[in-house]
Design a protein around this motif. Structure first.
Motif, PDB file in Angstrom:
ATOM      1  N   CYS A  67       0.804  -1.238   0.000  1.00 55.10           N
ATOM      2  CA  CYS A  67       0.000   0.000   0.000  1.00 55.10           C
ATOM      3  C   CYS A  67       0.829   1.277   0.000  1.00 55.10           C
ATOM      4  CB  CYS A  67      -1.025   0.004   1.137  1.00 55.10           C
ATOM      5  SG  CYS A  67      -0.307   0.211   2.781  1.00 55.10           S
ATOM      6  N   VAL A  68       2.106   1.169   0.375  1.00 49.39           N
ATOM      7  CA  VAL A  68       2.939   2.377   0.404  1.00 49.39           C
ATOM      8  C   VAL A  68       3.559   2.677  -0.967  1.00 49.39           C
ATOM      9  CG1 VAL A  68       3.496   1.987   2.835  1.00 49.39           C
ATOM     10  CG2 VAL A  68       5.065   1.146   1.076  1.00 49.39           C
ATOM     11  N   LEU A  69       3.379   1.742  -1.918  1.00 51.05           N
ATOM     12  CA  LEU A  69       4.128   1.853  -3.178  1.00 51.05           C
ATOM     13  C   LEU A  69       3.412   2.628  -4.274  1.00 51.05           C
ATOM     14  CD1 LEU A  69       5.280  -1.893  -3.464  1.00 51.05           C
ATOM     15  CD2 LEU A  69       6.547   0.011  -2.456  1.00 51.05           C
ATOM     16  N   PHE A  70       2.082   2.674  -4.197  1.00 50.79           N
ATOM     17  CA  PHE A  70       1.324   3.137  -5.365  1.00 50.79           C
ATOM     18  C   PHE A  70       0.665   4.497  -5.159  1.00 50.79           C
ATOM     19  CE2 PHE A  70       1.693  -1.426  -5.658  1.00 50.79           C
ATOM     20  CZ  PHE A  70       1.986  -1.632  -6.994  1.00 50.79           C
ATOM     21  N   GLY A  71       0.395   5.173  -6.299  1.00 54.41           N
ATOM     22  CA  GLY A  71      -0.342   6.423  -6.305  1.00 54.41           C
ATOM     23  C   GLY A  71      -1.274   6.437  -7.510  1.00 54.41           C
ATOM     24  N   ASP A  72      -2.082   7.491  -7.618  1.00 58.64           N
ATOM     25  CA  ASP A  72      -3.051   7.604  -8.713  1.00 58.64           C
ATOM     26  C   ASP A  72      -2.636   8.714  -9.676  1.00 58.64           C
ATOM     27  OD1 ASP A  72      -4.500   5.715  -7.272  1.00 58.64           O
ATOM     28  OD2 ASP A  72      -5.778   7.226  -6.306  1.00 58.64           O
ATOM     29  N   GLY A  73      -3.105   8.620 -10.910  1.00 60.31           N
ATOM     30  CA  GLY A  73      -2.816   9.693 -11.865  1.00 60.31           C
ATOM     31  C   GLY A  73      -3.121   9.268 -13.291  1.00 60.31           C
ATOM     32  N   ALA A  74      -2.912  10.202 -14.209  1.00 59.55           N
ATOM     33  CA  ALA A  74      -3.131   9.931 -15.639  1.00 59.55           C
ATOM     34  C   ALA A  74      -2.136  10.727 -16.466  1.00 59.55           C
ATOM     35  CB  ALA A  74      -4.554  10.320 -16.042  1.00 59.55           C
ATOM     36  N   GLY A  75      -1.721  10.135 -17.575  1.00 56.67           N
ATOM     37  CA  GLY A  75      -0.838  10.821 -18.519  1.00 56.67           C
ATOM     38  C   GLY A  75      -1.307  10.501 -19.928  1.00 56.67           C
ATOM     39  N   ALA A  76      -1.057  11.425 -20.860  1.00 56.23           N
ATOM     40  CA  ALA A  76      -1.577  11.241 -22.221  1.00 56.23           C
ATOM     41  C   ALA A  76      -0.591  11.760 -23.253  1.00 56.23           C
ATOM     42  CB  ALA A  76      -2.901  11.979 -22.364  1.00 56.23           C
ATOM     43  N   VAL A  77      -0.654  11.172 -24.439  1.00 57.19           N
ATOM     44  CA  VAL A  77       0.050  11.751 -25.586  1.00 57.19           C
ATOM     45  C   VAL A  77      -0.902  11.803 -26.777  1.00 57.19           C
ATOM     46  CG1 VAL A  77       2.369  10.945 -24.921  1.00 57.19           C
ATOM     47  CG2 VAL A  77       0.984   9.537 -26.446  1.00 57.19           C
ATOM     48  N   VAL A  78      -0.683  12.818 -27.625  1.00 56.42           N
ATOM     49  CA  VAL A  78      -1.341  12.872 -28.931  1.00 56.42           C
ATOM     50  C   VAL A  78      -0.279  12.473 -29.948  1.00 56.42           C
ATOM     51  CG1 VAL A  78      -2.380  14.374 -30.666  1.00 56.42           C
ATOM     52  CG2 VAL A  78      -2.978  14.651 -28.249  1.00 56.42           C
ATOM     53  N   LEU A  79      -0.647  11.551 -30.825  1.00 61.34           N
ATOM     54  CA  LEU A  79       0.265  11.112 -31.892  1.00 61.34           C
ATOM     55  C   LEU A  79      -0.355  11.497 -33.231  1.00 61.34           C
ATOM     56  CD1 LEU A  79       0.962   7.456 -30.636  1.00 61.34           C
ATOM     57  CD2 LEU A  79       2.511   9.404 -30.477  1.00 61.34           C
ATOM     58  N   GLU A  80       0.463  12.074 -34.110  1.00 57.09           N
ATOM     59  CA  GLU A  80      -0.059  12.411 -35.438  1.00 57.09           C
ATOM     60  C   GLU A  80       0.844  11.816 -36.510  1.00 57.09           C
ATOM     61  OE1 GLU A  80      -1.989  16.325 -35.919  1.00 57.09           O
ATOM     62  OE2 GLU A  80      -1.201  16.764 -33.922  1.00 57.09           O
ATOM     63  N   ALA A  81       0.236  11.373 -37.595  1.00 51.07           N
ATOM     64  CA  ALA A  81       1.001  10.779 -38.689  1.00 51.07           C
ATOM     65  C   ALA A  81       1.905  11.838 -39.304  1.00 51.07           C
ATOM     66  CB  ALA A  81       0.047  10.228 -39.750  1.00 51.07           C
ATOM     67  N   ALA A  82       3.172  11.449 -39.529  1.00 46.15           N
ATOM     68  CA  ALA A  82       4.141  12.407 -40.073  1.00 46.15           C
ATOM     69  C   ALA A  82       5.144  11.664 -40.950  1.00 46.15           C
ATOM     70  CB  ALA A  82       4.871  13.111 -38.933  1.00 46.15           C
ATOM     71  N   GLU A  83       5.802  12.391 -41.835  1.00 48.97           N
ATOM     72  CA  GLU A  83       6.813  11.751 -42.685  1.00 48.97           C
ATOM     73  C   GLU A  83       8.145  11.609 -41.953  1.00 48.97           C
ATOM     74  OE1 GLU A  83       7.086  13.480 -46.557  1.00 48.97           O
ATOM     75  OE2 GLU A  83       4.964  13.075 -46.957  1.00 48.97           O
ATOM     76  N   ALA A  84       8.364  12.460 -40.934  1.00 48.97           N
ATOM     77  CA  ALA A  84       9.598  12.376 -40.145  1.00 48.97           C
ATOM     78  C   ALA A  84       9.301  11.655 -38.826  1.00 48.97           C
ATOM     79  CB  ALA A  84      10.115  13.775 -39.860  1.00 48.97           C
ATOM     80  N   PRO A  85      10.313  10.932 -38.291  1.00 50.67           N
ATOM     81  CA  PRO A  85      10.079  10.228 -37.020  1.00 50.67           C
ATOM     82  C   PRO A  85       9.822  11.203 -35.869  1.00 50.67           C
ATOM     83  CG  PRO A  85      12.317   9.810 -37.888  1.00 50.67           C
ATOM     84  CD  PRO A  85      11.659  10.785 -38.803  1.00 50.67           C
ATOM     85  N   GLY A  86       9.044  10.810 -34.924  1.00 46.10           N
ATOM     86  CA  GLY A  86       8.307   9.611 -34.763  1.00 46.10           C
ATOM     87  C   GLY A  86       8.916   8.402 -34.047  1.00 46.10           C
ATOM     88  N   VAL A  87       7.998   7.456 -33.898  1.00 46.09           N
ATOM     89  CA  VAL A  87       8.378   6.187 -33.265  1.00 46.09           C
ATOM     90  C   VAL A  87       9.341   5.466 -34.191  1.00 46.09           C
ATOM     91  CG1 VAL A  87       7.553   3.949 -32.445  1.00 46.09           C
ATOM     92  CG2 VAL A  87       6.228   6.019 -31.945  1.00 46.09           C
ATOM     93  N   LEU A  88      10.460   5.006 -33.632  1.00 49.22           N
ATOM     94  CA  LEU A  88      11.484   4.321 -34.419  1.00 49.22           C
ATOM     95  C   LEU A  88      11.366   2.808 -34.298  1.00 49.22           C
ATOM     96  CD1 LEU A  88      14.434   6.640 -33.310  1.00 49.22           C
ATOM     97  CD2 LEU A  88      13.299   6.678 -35.538  1.00 49.22           C
ATOM     98  N   SER A  89      11.027   2.342 -33.106  1.00 46.49           N
ATOM     99  CA  SER A  89      10.891   0.893 -32.902  1.00 46.49           C
ATOM    100  C   SER A  89      10.132   0.637 -31.603  1.00 46.49           C
ATOM    101  CB  SER A  89      12.269   0.221 -32.825  1.00 46.49           C
ATOM    102  OG  SER A  89      13.001   0.761 -31.750  1.00 46.49           O
ATOM    103  N   SER A  90       9.605  -0.575 -31.507  1.00 39.88           N
ATOM    104  CA  SER A  90       8.949  -0.960 -30.251  1.00 39.88           C
ATOM    105  C   SER A  90       9.058  -2.469 -30.076  1.00 39.88           C
ATOM    106  CB  SER A  90       7.476  -0.532 -30.240  1.00 39.88           C
ATOM    107  OG  SER A  90       6.770  -1.145 -31.296  1.00 39.88           O
TER     108      SER A  90
END
Ligand code: UT7
Length: 326
Positions: A162-185
């Motif tokens: 119970c001492v380890l966790f917290g609450d929250g939210a994070g977000a990203v907007v991704l848009e299609a582009a000719e330049a990177p961008g995501v390189l690998s996953s």
């Protein structure tokens, strides 16, 4: 479809984060009657404080605030989104998905919307999935959110969790582009380890069956996390044709400073290249990586054109990494 004409990259055009309420310190937890100490928590985890959602402040509610902040940075009308993915293990309801609730709250109609459940690896999973949709050419404007309210599934009698966790939210907007961008996953899982971190309960016939609280074999999770995080980082960099020391920033899942330090040491990365929020956020599960990303983008550490490696690890057992150029 893209038809293979020109490469399509998923490029981050906005980030947003939301932490509910005020910081709750380790001393506050002791004052609430938990059998622990600031010294133990700081020494074993690096956590000094965390935030807890108020009653009714669900994963969906927090997701909306983080999403609106990311959309504002991207200067994008939510009506134009064609993909919404929410990573959460604490959805508002069994169904509909939190992504559909978020879609409704944002006033978007018709976008593909679904949840991803990969616990603390959830955001990295959702990010990689969105990238694959966008690379295929079918989707051009995506919102990816990690939102969790783990305070709802913590057993306050279990000081080991119970001492380890917290609450929250994070977000990203991704848009299609000719330049990177995501390189690998790279996304990985090992279901044979499902018992080391779980909430082994279910809703059935109007009742909760089993155990509705988070249970963890801490040392097994620790060992697995250290083992997989450096290797998946290596694999992800190799897929993009770079060495791991060539990245500008590492954003590891924020669970424990000792796991983060062991990972960066194995990768040969200086502490200064690692984004750290665990001291102030605790472990916010799927929100931890996008919250850390948002903080470092907004305070100017992460700059356009830099290479960022985001990593998740958690229940399932799941782990993964996304390498992108910001
Ligand atoms: O997203 C992934 C989620 N989880 C993680 O990443 C967690 C990974 N695991 C860890 O971070 C660590 O295993 C913990 C921080 C959870 C625990 O640290 P540890 O060094 O593995 O401690 P332990 O579980 O071996 O416990 C050591 C002692 C025990 O006392 P005894 O048996 O030695 O007398 C525990 O009862 O620490 C005690 N302890 C505590 N003492 C004060 C356990 N929790 C607490 C506490 N305050 N909150």
């Amino acid at each position: 479809m893209n038809n293979g004409k020109s490469p399509v990259y998923a490029r981050v055009t906005g980030t947003g984060g939301y932490l509910p309420g005020y910081p709750v310190s380790n001393f506050d937890l002791v004052a609430r009657g938990i059998d622990t100490s600031d010294e133990w928590i700081v020494e074993r985890t690096g956590i000094c404080s965390r935030h807890f959602a108020a009653e009714g402040e669900t994963s969906g509610v927090m997701a909306k605030i983080a999403a609106e902040r990311a959309l504002a940075m991207a200067e994008l009308d939510p009506a134009l989104l064609d993909l919404i993915i929410v990573a959460t293990s604490t959805p508002d309801f069994v169904f509909p998905s939190t992504a559909c609730l978020l879609q409704g709250a944002l006033g978007n109609h018709g976008a593909t919307a679904f949840d991803v459940q990969a616990v603390c690896s959830g955001f990295v999973y959702a990010f990689a999935v969105a990238d694959k949709f966008m690379r295929s050419g079918t989707h051009k404007k995506a919102l990816v959110v990690g939102s969790d309210a783990f305070s709802n599934i913590l057993d306050w009698q279990d000081r080991g969790t119970c001492v380890l966790f917290g609450d929250g939210a994070g977000a990203v907007v991704l848009e299609a582009a000719e330049a990177p961008g995501v390189l690998s996953s790279v996304l990985r899982a090992d279901g044979s380890q499902s018992g080391i971190l779980s909430v082994p309960g279910q809703v059935r016939c109007g009742k909760v069956w089993g155990d509705p609280f988070l249970r963890m074999e801490g040392q097994a999770v620790f060992r697995n996390a250290v083992r997989v995080l450096a290797s998946v980082a290596e694999e992800c960099c190799q897929a993009a044709g770079i060495k791991s020391h060539e990245i500008d920033w590492l954003i590891p899942h924020q669970a424990n400073i000792r796991i983060i330090d062991a990972t960066s040491r194995k990768m040969g990365l200086a502490r200064e290249k690692v984004i750290i929020t665990v001291d102030r956020h605790g472990n916010t599960s799927a929100a931890s990586v996008p919250l850390a990303l948002d903080e470092a983008v907004r305070d100017g550490r992460i700059e356009r054109g830099q290479r960022v490696l985001a990593e998740g690890v958690g229940g399932g057992f799941t782990w993964g990494a996304v390498l992108f150029e910001f």
